[in-house]
Design an enzyme around this catalytic site. Sequence first.
Site, PDB file in Angstrom:
ATOM      1  N   GLY A  50      12.704  69.853 -17.789  1.00 54.17           N
ATOM      2  CA  GLY A  50      12.211  69.489 -16.458  1.00 54.17           C
ATOM      3  C   GLY A  50      12.626  70.545 -15.447  1.00 54.17           C
ATOM      4  N   ARG A  63      10.384  71.685 -11.475  1.00 51.07           N
ATOM      5  CA  ARG A  63      10.325  71.128 -10.120  1.00 51.07           C
ATOM      6  C   ARG A  63      11.689  70.577  -9.722  1.00 51.07           C
ATOM      7  NH1 ARG A  63       7.526  66.612  -9.660  1.00 51.07           N
ATOM      8  NH2 ARG A  63       7.019  66.176 -11.833  1.00 51.07           N
ATOM      9  N   ASN A 117      17.906  67.993 -17.810  1.00 46.93           N
ATOM     10  CA  ASN A 117      17.597  67.563 -16.446  1.00 46.93           C
ATOM     11  C   ASN A 117      16.366  66.660 -16.380  1.00 46.93           C
ATOM     12  OD1 ASN A 117      17.336  68.032 -13.339  1.00 46.93           O
ATOM     13  ND2 ASN A 117      15.392  68.738 -14.201  1.00 46.93           N
ATOM     14  N   TYR A 124      16.921  52.031 -13.985  1.00 47.49           N
ATOM     15  CA  TYR A 124      17.111  53.483 -13.935  1.00 47.49           C
ATOM     16  C   TYR A 124      18.609  53.792 -14.034  1.00 47.49           C
ATOM     17  CZ  TYR A 124      17.597  58.114 -11.736  1.00 47.49           C
ATOM     18  OH  TYR A 124      17.940  59.413 -11.462  1.00 47.49           O
ATOM     19  N   ILE A 128      18.760  62.992  -3.611  1.00 48.06           N
ATOM     20  CA  ILE A 128      18.295  64.362  -3.370  1.00 48.06           C
ATOM     21  C   ILE A 128      16.809  64.348  -3.022  1.00 48.06           C
ATOM     22  CG2 ILE A 128      18.156  66.686  -4.386  1.00 48.06           C
ATOM     23  CD1 ILE A 128      21.012  65.592  -4.360  1.00 48.06           C
TER      24      ILE A 128
HETATM   25  P1  NAP Z   1      11.355  65.606 -10.165  1.00 50.48           P
HETATM   26  O1  NAP Z   1      11.287  66.387  -8.915  1.00 50.48           O
HETATM   27  O2  NAP Z   1      10.456  64.439 -10.343  1.00 50.48           O
HETATM   28  O3  NAP Z   1      11.166  66.616 -11.405  1.00 50.48           O
HETATM   29  C1  NAP Z   1      11.205  66.112 -12.698  1.00 50.48           C
HETATM   30  C2  NAP Z   1      11.066  67.227 -13.707  1.00 50.48           C
HETATM   31  O4  NAP Z   1      11.172  66.647 -15.020  1.00 50.48           O
HETATM   32  C3  NAP Z   1       9.718  67.895 -13.656  1.00 50.48           C
HETATM   33  O5  NAP Z   1       9.882  69.261 -13.997  1.00 50.48           O
HETATM   34  C4  NAP Z   1       8.939  67.178 -14.758  1.00 50.48           C
HETATM   35  O6  NAP Z   1       7.897  67.969 -15.316  1.00 50.48           O
HETATM   36  C5  NAP Z   1      10.031  66.967 -15.787  1.00 50.48           C
HETATM   37  N1  NAP Z   1       9.746  65.907 -16.732  1.00 50.48           N
HETATM   38  C6  NAP Z   1       9.468  64.610 -16.480  1.00 50.48           C
HETATM   39  N2  NAP Z   1       9.290  63.947 -17.645  1.00 50.48           N
HETATM   40  C7  NAP Z   1       9.486  64.833 -18.640  1.00 50.48           C
HETATM   41  C8  NAP Z   1       9.443  64.756 -20.045  1.00 50.48           C
HETATM   42  N3  NAP Z   1       9.163  63.621 -20.675  1.00 50.48           N
HETATM   43  N4  NAP Z   1       9.691  65.893 -20.766  1.00 50.48           N
HETATM   44  C9  NAP Z   1       9.969  67.049 -20.147  1.00 50.48           C
HETATM   45  N5  NAP Z   1      10.012  67.184 -18.816  1.00 50.48           N
HETATM   46  C10 NAP Z   1       9.764  66.086 -18.065  1.00 50.48           C
HETATM   47  O7  NAP Z   1      12.821  65.037 -10.416  1.00 50.48           O
HETATM   48  P2  NAP Z   1      14.227  65.419  -9.737  1.00 50.48           P
HETATM   49  O8  NAP Z   1      14.409  64.550  -8.569  1.00 50.48           O
HETATM   50  O9  NAP Z   1      14.357  66.881  -9.604  1.00 50.48           O
HETATM   51  O10 NAP Z   1      15.216  64.865 -10.867  1.00 50.48           O
HETATM   52  C11 NAP Z   1      15.736  65.699 -11.895  1.00 50.48           C
HETATM   53  C12 NAP Z   1      16.837  64.940 -12.613  1.00 50.48           C
HETATM   54  O11 NAP Z   1      17.855  64.569 -11.679  1.00 50.48           O
HETATM   55  C13 NAP Z   1      16.371  63.640 -13.259  1.00 50.48           C
HETATM   56  O12 NAP Z   1      17.037  63.448 -14.477  1.00 50.48           O
HETATM   57  C14 NAP Z   1      16.797  62.593 -12.255  1.00 50.48           C
HETATM   58  O13 NAP Z   1      16.978  61.328 -12.843  1.00 50.48           O
HETATM   59  C15 NAP Z   1      18.086  63.183 -11.755  1.00 50.48           C
HETATM   60  N6  NAP Z   1      18.514  62.703 -10.419  1.00 50.48           N
HETATM   61  C16 NAP Z   1      17.692  62.839  -9.330  1.00 50.48           C
HETATM   62  C17 NAP Z   1      18.134  62.375  -8.093  1.00 50.48           C
HETATM   63  C18 NAP Z   1      17.307  62.499  -6.839  1.00 50.48           C
HETATM   64  O14 NAP Z   1      17.697  61.919  -5.817  1.00 50.48           O
HETATM   65  N7  NAP Z   1      16.218  63.238  -6.849  1.00 50.48           N
HETATM   66  C19 NAP Z   1      19.386  61.766  -7.974  1.00 50.48           C
HETATM   67  C20 NAP Z   1      20.188  61.644  -9.111  1.00 50.48           C
HETATM   68  C21 NAP Z   1      19.724  62.127 -10.331  1.00 50.48           C
HETATM   69  P3  NAP Z   1       6.325  67.700 -14.936  1.00 50.48           P
HETATM   70  O15 NAP Z   1       6.050  68.609 -13.800  1.00 50.48           O
HETATM   71  O16 NAP Z   1       5.598  68.081 -16.125  1.00 50.48           O
HETATM   72  O17 NAP Z   1       6.205  66.284 -14.549  1.00 50.48           O
END
Ligand code: NAP
Length: 433
Positions: free
Chosen positions: A12, A15, A90, A156, A189
């Site tokens: 991932g 993005r 990630n 989640y 985030i």
């Molecule tokens: P995001 O902006 O939605 O980006 C998600 C990324 O994961 C994208 O590159 C997406 O690719 C990829 N992805 C989704 N499903 C996938 C799969 N089955 N196989 C491979 N790649 C996949 O998410 P984010 O907010 O940056 O979050 C990243 C990580 O941090 C996650 O694990 C999330 O749970 C964790 N996190 C986020 C937050 C927050 O507040 N944002 C807080 C705590 C933890 P596509 O473009 O192909 O969809």
Amino acid sequence: MPQIDQVAIVTGGSRGIGRSISAHLAAQGTAICVNYSAQPEPAEALVTELHAGGTSAIAVQADVSDSAQAHALIDRAEAELGPPTILVNNAGISAPGTLETYDEATLDRMRRVNVNGVINTTRATMAGMKARGYGRIVNIASNAAIGTTLSGTAFYAATKAEVLILTKRFALELGRSGITVNAVCPGWIVTDMTRGSTTEEEFSARVADMQERTMVGRVGAPEDIAAAVAELERGVTQLGLKGAMIGDHVNGRTFDEPEFLPFWKAAEQLSAVILIHQGGATVVNERTSRYHLPNTIGNLADRAVTFASLVFGGVMDRYPNLKVCLSHAGGYTCFGIGRMDRGWQVRSEARIHLQKPPSAYLGRFYYDCITHSEAALRMVIDTVGIDRVVFGTDWPFDMAIDWPVTWLLGLESLTQAEKEAILWKNSEKLLDI
Ligand code: NAP
């Protein structure tokens, strides 16, 4: 340490947080495999950007929830970039759900991405890392895993709690093979995930609400998390650091608070020596700032607080192999240990995290020899054991001992063997050099 060509797979990585991690690691000279699942454009745009900056990078589509695709991802990265040394798990999705709205298929899909994804890529990477005796795995869990009250995120949170326990258990399984496994728990985030399908107006209101709730009055940016991950990797993989020096609190919160436990866990896993030194005001500042007392008394009082918070707070029990060195010879710790033991005997709140009296932990710390007093140093040695006292100088501060080696060698109450232990033998053992 030998120079290793670093190759990172960031699942991932196209993005949000993953993108930022990819860019940070690339800036450190790491070749990057940017994984994505559904949207090729952001992945390809990032790879173009990384190429322009001189980084070897590829974009690879793979759904990490599928074991075969995860294996194909790792194989392709190895074939095109070289053996993977870093795996950042990630990729994740967040599907809202409550007991009322529980939808088994949706939540099962989330679990397969968030949890099985970590298992699949780790399994696909570990054989090569084991064979080379080297690997760094970082799992992006979440603050939700250790308890937040954001409604609609229970399931989640459960997936991320699973990632945390897997991180610990994988670390145990793989540690002996030279592979470290750590987790980073981001807070809220700003990314596509948190934005979801809200309008700009709704999202601004949400950000404002989250800002209100945070201690520092701001929400996180993907770069914050990338910096934490990259720093963890940089210290160990590039600088070959043996440890770090830190103060004994952050914004007044001592290091026994739950948010700092991942730090102690990482320190234990990395076998890092953590020197705790003064940073900023001491407890004396509130009473007086005159006569240099915040330093001459305050540093010593604060070191006793350091010892006590780590011991009474249960941190030393939780991480039995921690290597913590207290500056200022532990301050008033040795002098005050009898009173701490008495408090532990007579007061139940002192025993919440502690099965043994505090004095049982004296030998778990290291202490520098900076007492400015022979009698005090003798007491420290006799209280904590000679194998726990290491050489310190306090240079370049004005409080430094002017000729510290000469001072130590001139102390009549120390044997030659004790002097040698303090001057170099104990430090060699502690730092494993
Ligand atoms: P995001 O902006 O939605 O980006 C998600 C990324 O994961 C994208 O590159 C997406 O690719 C990829 N992805 C989704 N499903 C996938 C799969 N089955 N196989 C491979 N790649 C996949 O998410 P984010 O907010 O940056 O979050 C990243 C990580 O941090 C996650 O694990 C999330 O749970 C964790 N996190 C986020 C937050 C927050 O507040 N944002 C807080 C705590 C933890 P596509 O473009 O192909 O969809």
